[in-house]
Design an enzyme around this catalytic site. Structure first.
Site, PDB file in Angstrom:
ATOM      1  N   GLU A  68     124.879  33.382  47.569  1.00 16.03           N
ATOM      2  CA  GLU A  68     125.684  34.327  48.324  1.00 16.03           C
ATOM      3  C   GLU A  68     126.141  33.342  49.623  1.00 16.03           C
ATOM      4  OE1 GLU A  68     123.621  37.441  50.336  1.00 16.03           O
ATOM      5  OE2 GLU A  68     125.240  38.157  51.405  1.00 16.03           O
ATOM      6  N   TRP A  79     125.551  40.205  63.771  1.00 16.52           N
ATOM      7  CA  TRP A  79     126.709  39.952  62.565  1.00 16.52           C
ATOM      8  C   TRP A  79     127.610  39.095  62.861  1.00 16.52           C
ATOM      9  CZ3 TRP A  79     126.752  45.479  59.868  1.00 16.52           C
ATOM     10  CH2 TRP A  79     125.244  45.729  59.012  1.00 16.52           C
ATOM     11  N   ARG A 133     109.486  44.558  52.097  1.00 13.85           N
ATOM     12  CA  ARG A 133     110.034  43.386  52.799  1.00 13.85           C
ATOM     13  C   ARG A 133     109.949  43.346  54.236  1.00 13.85           C
ATOM     14  NH1 ARG A 133     115.596  43.507  51.933  1.00 13.85           N
ATOM     15  NH2 ARG A 133     115.863  41.314  50.968  1.00 13.85           N
ATOM     16  N   GLU A 159     110.376  35.164  49.351  1.00 11.72           N
ATOM     17  CA  GLU A 159     111.635  35.798  48.650  1.00 11.72           C
ATOM     18  C   GLU A 159     112.732  34.816  48.823  1.00 11.72           C
ATOM     19  OE1 GLU A 159     113.001  39.648  49.643  1.00 11.72           O
ATOM     20  OE2 GLU A 159     115.081  39.143  49.577  1.00 11.72           O
ATOM     21  N   LYS A 218     111.423  36.494  53.610  1.00  8.23           N
ATOM     22  CA  LYS A 218     112.643  35.447  53.104  1.00  8.23           C
ATOM     23  C   LYS A 218     112.353  34.186  53.674  1.00  8.23           C
ATOM     24  CE  LYS A 218     116.684  38.515  52.865  1.00  8.23           C
ATOM     25  NZ  LYS A 218     117.970  38.646  53.321  1.00  8.23           N
ATOM     26  N   ASP A 235     118.565  34.746  57.082  1.00 14.09           N
ATOM     27  CA  ASP A 235     118.941  35.355  56.128  1.00 14.09           C
ATOM     28  C   ASP A 235     119.610  34.300  55.197  1.00 14.09           C
ATOM     29  OD1 ASP A 235     119.958  37.109  54.321  1.00 14.09           O
ATOM     30  OD2 ASP A 235     121.344  38.328  55.791  1.00 14.09           O
ATOM     31  N   HIS A 273     125.102  30.813  59.705  1.00 12.89           N
ATOM     32  CA  HIS A 273     125.541  32.309  59.872  1.00 12.89           C
ATOM     33  C   HIS A 273     127.064  32.149  60.644  1.00 12.89           C
ATOM     34  CE1 HIS A 273     126.117  36.591  60.229  1.00 12.89           C
ATOM     35  NE2 HIS A 273     125.090  36.725  59.703  1.00 12.89           N
ATOM     36  N   GLU A 315     125.419  43.861  43.882  1.00  7.60           N
ATOM     37  CA  GLU A 315     125.325  43.377  45.404  1.00  7.60           C
ATOM     38  C   GLU A 315     125.188  41.965  45.246  1.00  7.60           C
ATOM     39  OE1 GLU A 315     124.226  46.015  48.408  1.00  7.60           O
ATOM     40  OE2 GLU A 315     123.701  44.353  49.838  1.00  7.60           O
ATOM     41  N   ARG A 316     126.049  41.030  45.988  1.00  3.83           N
ATOM     42  CA  ARG A 316     125.869  39.704  45.971  1.00  3.83           C
ATOM     43  C   ARG A 316     125.987  39.025  44.399  1.00  3.83           C
ATOM     44  NH1 ARG A 316     128.369  40.411  50.400  1.00  3.83           N
ATOM     45  NH2 ARG A 316     127.074  41.476  52.101  1.00  3.83           N
ATOM     46  N   ASN A 359     118.957  47.699  48.517  1.00  3.70           N
ATOM     47  CA  ASN A 359     119.648  48.995  49.119  1.00  3.70           C
ATOM     48  C   ASN A 359     119.684  50.117  47.981  1.00  3.70           C
ATOM     49  OD1 ASN A 359     120.255  47.487  51.525  1.00  3.70           O
ATOM     50  ND2 ASN A 359     121.992  46.366  50.398  1.00  3.70           N
ATOM     51  N   GLU A 389     119.359  46.898  58.122  1.00  2.95           N
ATOM     52  CA  GLU A 389     120.592  47.307  57.850  1.00  2.95           C
ATOM     53  C   GLU A 389     120.882  48.608  57.609  1.00  2.95           C
ATOM     54  OE1 GLU A 389     121.224  44.186  55.065  1.00  2.95           O
ATOM     55  OE2 GLU A 389     121.517  42.656  56.434  1.00  2.95           O
TER      56      GLU A 389
HETATM   57  C1  BDP Z   1     121.738  40.123  53.047  1.00  2.00           C
HETATM   58  C2  BDP Z   1     123.026  40.493  52.000  1.00  2.00           C
HETATM   59  C3  BDP Z   1     122.825  42.075  51.904  1.00  2.00           C
HETATM   60  C4  BDP Z   1     121.398  42.379  51.513  1.00  2.00           C
HETATM   61  C5  BDP Z   1     120.469  41.725  52.638  1.00  2.00           C
HETATM   62  C6  BDP Z   1     118.896  41.963  52.095  1.00  2.00           C
HETATM   63  O1  BDP Z   1     124.189  39.963  52.605  1.00  2.00           O
HETATM   64  O2  BDP Z   1     123.815  42.166  50.930  1.00  2.00           O
HETATM   65  O3  BDP Z   1     121.286  43.656  51.365  1.00  2.00           O
HETATM   66  O4  BDP Z   1     120.569  40.239  52.583  1.00  2.00           O
HETATM   67  O5  BDP Z   1     118.358  40.913  51.698  1.00  2.00           O
HETATM   68  O6  BDP Z   1     121.817  38.545  53.051  1.00  2.00           O
HETATM   69  O7  BDP Z   1     118.451  43.070  52.389  1.00  2.00           O
END
Ligand code: BDP
Length: 715
Positions: A404, A554, A335, A398, A371, A376, A532, A178-179, A221, A302
């Site tokens: 990304e 989003w 997190r 983080e 983060k 994000d 964003h 992912e990413r 995830n 999410e």
């Molecule tokens: C977002 C990403 C997503 C991640 C999420 C995360 O797009 O794929 O699952 O962060 O950090 O920026 O959980």
């Protein structure tokens, strides 16, 4: 004749294959062309005496052999006593006999490199409390030679400022990342545990060379299957490879695992059978991996399951896992990246709102992973207000190394400047000087559990990170996690010397390119605090028009708030008041149109199109100029790179040259799209001195990228 030629080609093939494809990262160890310098080094390195036998000591021997034979074309003779280069732990009789004094701050993982004169003989000593410390010292020592420093008067003592320096792999069990923009996952789950790919070893070497001492193998995830015996065997095989390099393995824990693989009816953290299930599971994991590091958890974010599904708090959720891990000294990285669209006010406020009331409610072996910014991983964000605000709960950083939102793997964007901007920001939460870095390393908080995570950019691409320059971001993360006082320029210079060339002119050019690249990217993507406005779901390219999706937070319009009056998100008291989550010093600065740094302007203010900025230009004009400047700066990078043609091997030169051309296209695409889109609100012409966009807004809106890399399969 043709046969003869093919034979020659065949013989040359291994060299051709070992060409400059980036596989060797910053551990290239190519022969130093300057014989005078080689001879100087050799003088200091007549013999090599490494005391003891162990897997880590073998790694040290091998790395030195590899490094010195490469760099100097020579390997010092092995010796046993006090001669030449001596490597041994502090408590070994050999080092004891030298009476080396170390600073009391020398950590378990720290090291000392020093020349001394003993019984009239010159010695070079690498010593440490642990073997892993010796390994880190060895890599530092090799770095001195790789960057052509003198070995004559060395007196180095170094200890990490952060305890857990960890990569987060967002790798799925099906091999996708992912990413991830550098191919597939390094972990070949299907062939593990039987097949140990050499890449696992080179991965461990690279990390150890930076002092990275932990890795999370799986995506936040999470898939609960990784906690089943079939996968734990595979995890154990990787942990066995990494152990002698000082690297601990962590896994992501899916909160609903007790249901999914434990067949329980619930994952409610306060249910006894759920608590027991986690205890048993953790006991089982430690049978496979006796030094297992612990769990990283993404919960109630999410769509991921979490304690709130059972009306429990994050602390109640985290503590169940923490209690199960505590007997084994494992930790939970919980997190704080949480949000849901039931809280429509302002997404950036949610983590603070949810975690502040829980301060002090977490077990000692829980650390909250935050983060760098409150949204994000955007190209630029102000620092996250939780840093320094949570006073009784350890916090960790983080960062996202994988780009990304910063050009993925087609763009040269050096992230050390981004990391450092955040680390050096004063939170004021413990008075002046309580920077994010000082909060993280425990110096102002007195917290003893400290950590820094980087969501990694590593994959199966031959050059590991997709873009030859993306390696610099892995490198910079590791170096800053060890020592956050280093400057981006110092790190860039080291990396360049080891990765490309020690020629001064080349080093300066590349270092300058690296140093300016982040601001360049911010200019053509999200200048003045915009955020964003990227493509839907794959996050590739610009898409400021996104609206009317099932989640308001989003969309792009939720964040830029462009209208006929102006642009930007009002987060002052007259708006969402997100500024109140910061210390009073920042509230004053952020709320004031006069004091706020322009880089954060539209993050905190809705500014009129005709309002004047510091340089006298209106917002609309300045926005246009920034977008155009960003694209021109990429053009400049292309020109600078051309000047390096004869200084860089052809293979990597061509590779970067092509990627810079793509980056220029992408930068102009961002520029054109954003000025055309925002113009529909400002209703003003693009300043006459700037060239008109080549295509219409409708054209840019029509672009689609159904198979863009790194996407979440379920999104
Ligand atoms: C977002 C990403 C997503 C991640 C999420 C995360 O797009 O794929 O699952 O962060 O950090 O920026 O959980």
């Amino acid at each position: 004749m043709t046969r003869f030629l093919s034979l020659i080609l065949y013989l040359l093939l291994p060299f051709a294959l070992r060409a400059e494809d980036g596989y060797r990262l910053w551990l290239r160890y190519d022969k130093i062309p300057d014989t005078r310098l080689v001879n100087q080094y050799k003088k200091e390195l007549t013999t090599l005496s490494i005391q003891g036998q162990s897997p880590t000591l073998t790694i040290i021997r091998d790395e030195l052999n590899r490094g010195l034979s490469g760099l100097l074309g020579y390997v010092p003779k092995p010796a046993t006593g006090l001669t030449g280069l001596v490597i041994a732990t502090i408590n070994s009789p050999l080092i004891q006999s030298l009476n080396i004094t170390t600073d009391p701050t020398l950590d378990e993982e720290g090291y000392v490199i020093r020349n001394i004169t003993h019984s009239g003989k010159r010695l070079l000593v690498i010593t440490a409390k642990t073997e892993v410390g010796l390994l880190y010292g060895t890599f530092h020592f090799l770095r001195l030679i790789q960057t052509r420093q003198s070995l004559q008067q060395i007196n180095i003592q170094s200890s990490p400022k952060i305890k857990v320096r960890i990569l987060n792999h967002w790798d799925n069990l099906d091999g996708t990342v992912e990413r991830g923009y550098a191919g597939f996952s390094l972990w070949n789950w299907h062939k593990l545990p039987g097949y140990i790919d050499d890449r696992y070893i080179d991965y461990a070497r690279a990390n150890a060379s930076l002092g990275i001492n932990a890795t999370v193998l799986t995506n936040v995830n999470a898939n609960a299957l990784v906690l089943t015996p079939a996968y734990l065997k595979k995890v154990a095989a990787l942990a066995d490879v990494f152990r002698p390099y000082g690297i601990k393995v962590f896994l992501t824990a899916r909160f609903s695992a007790p249901i999914e693989i434990g067949k329980l009816p619930t994952a409610d953290p306060l249910q006894e059978d759920v608590k027991q299930w986690w205890k048993d599971k953790v006991t089982e994991i430690y049978k496979y991996v006796p030094d297992f590091g612990g769990f990283v958890v993404k919960a109630n974010s999410e769509g991921q399951p979490g304690p709130q599904n059972y009306k429990r708090t994050h602390a109640e959720g985290a503590n169940v896992l923490a209690d199960a891990l505590a007997p084994y000294k494992g930790i939970v990285m919980w997190r704080a990246f949480v949000y849901d669209d039931n809280v429509p006010d302002d997404r950036v406020k949610q983590a603070y709102a949810e975690f502040m009331p829980l301060d002090g409610a977490f077990r000692e072996n829980v650390i909250v992973q935050v983060k760098n910014g409150p949204l994000d991983f955007q190209p630029r964000e102000p620092f996250h207000p939780l840093f320094g605000a949570l006073k009784k709960t350890p916090l960790m950083m983080e960062f996202q190394i994988t780009q990304e939102y910063l050009g993925q793997s087609t763009s040269l964007v050096y992230l050390a400047n981004l990391f450092k901007e955040v680390l050096d920001t004063d939170t004021y939460q413990y008075g002046k000087g309580s920077t994010v870095a000082n909060v993280l390393d425990g110096s102002v908080t007195q917290q003893s559990l400290t950590a820094m995570a980087g969501v990694t950019n590593i994959g199966t691409d031959r050059n590991w990170c997709g873009h030859p320059f993306a390696q610099a971001n892995w490198y910079a993360f590791g170096r800053l996690a060890w020592n956050h006082t280093l400057t981006p320029k110092q790190i860039a210079e080291e990396w360049t010397r080891m990765t490309f060339s020690n020629d001064q002119n080349t080093v300066e050019r590349i270092t300058t390119m690296l140093d300016q690249s982040w601001e360049t990217c911010v200019n053509y993507m999200t200048p003045l605090g915009l955020h964003h406005i990227m493509g839907w779901s794959h996050h590739y390219g610009p898409a400021p028009w996104i609206k009317d999706k099932h989640r308001a937070d989003w969309t792009s319009v939720y964040y830029h708030k462009a209208d006929s009056v102006g642009l930007g998100f009002n987060r002052t008291a007259s708006g969402s008041n997100a500024i109140e989550q910061y210390a009073p010093e920042w509230q004053t600065v952020f709320s004031s149109r006069q004091q706020i740094p322009e880089k954060y302007l539209l993050w905190f203010h809705h500014v009129g199109w005709n309002e004047k900025l510091a340089n006298g230009k209106t917002l609309w004009e300045e926005l246009c100029y920034r977008y155009y400047a960003g694209a021109s700066q990429v053009k400049q990078m292309q020109l600078d790179w051309e000047k390096l043609k004869s200084a860089i091997d052809a293979e990597r030169h061509r590779h970067v040259q092509q990627l810079l051309a793509i980056q220029y296209q992408e930068a102009t695409w961002w520029r054109n799209t954003c000025v055309l889109y925002f113009q529909t609100f400002s209703k003003q012409p693009i300043p006459a001195s700037l060239p008109a966009p080549e295509k219409s807004l409708d054209y840019y809106i029509s672009l689609e990228f159904p198979y863009a890399p790194g996407i979440k399969p379920q999104w």
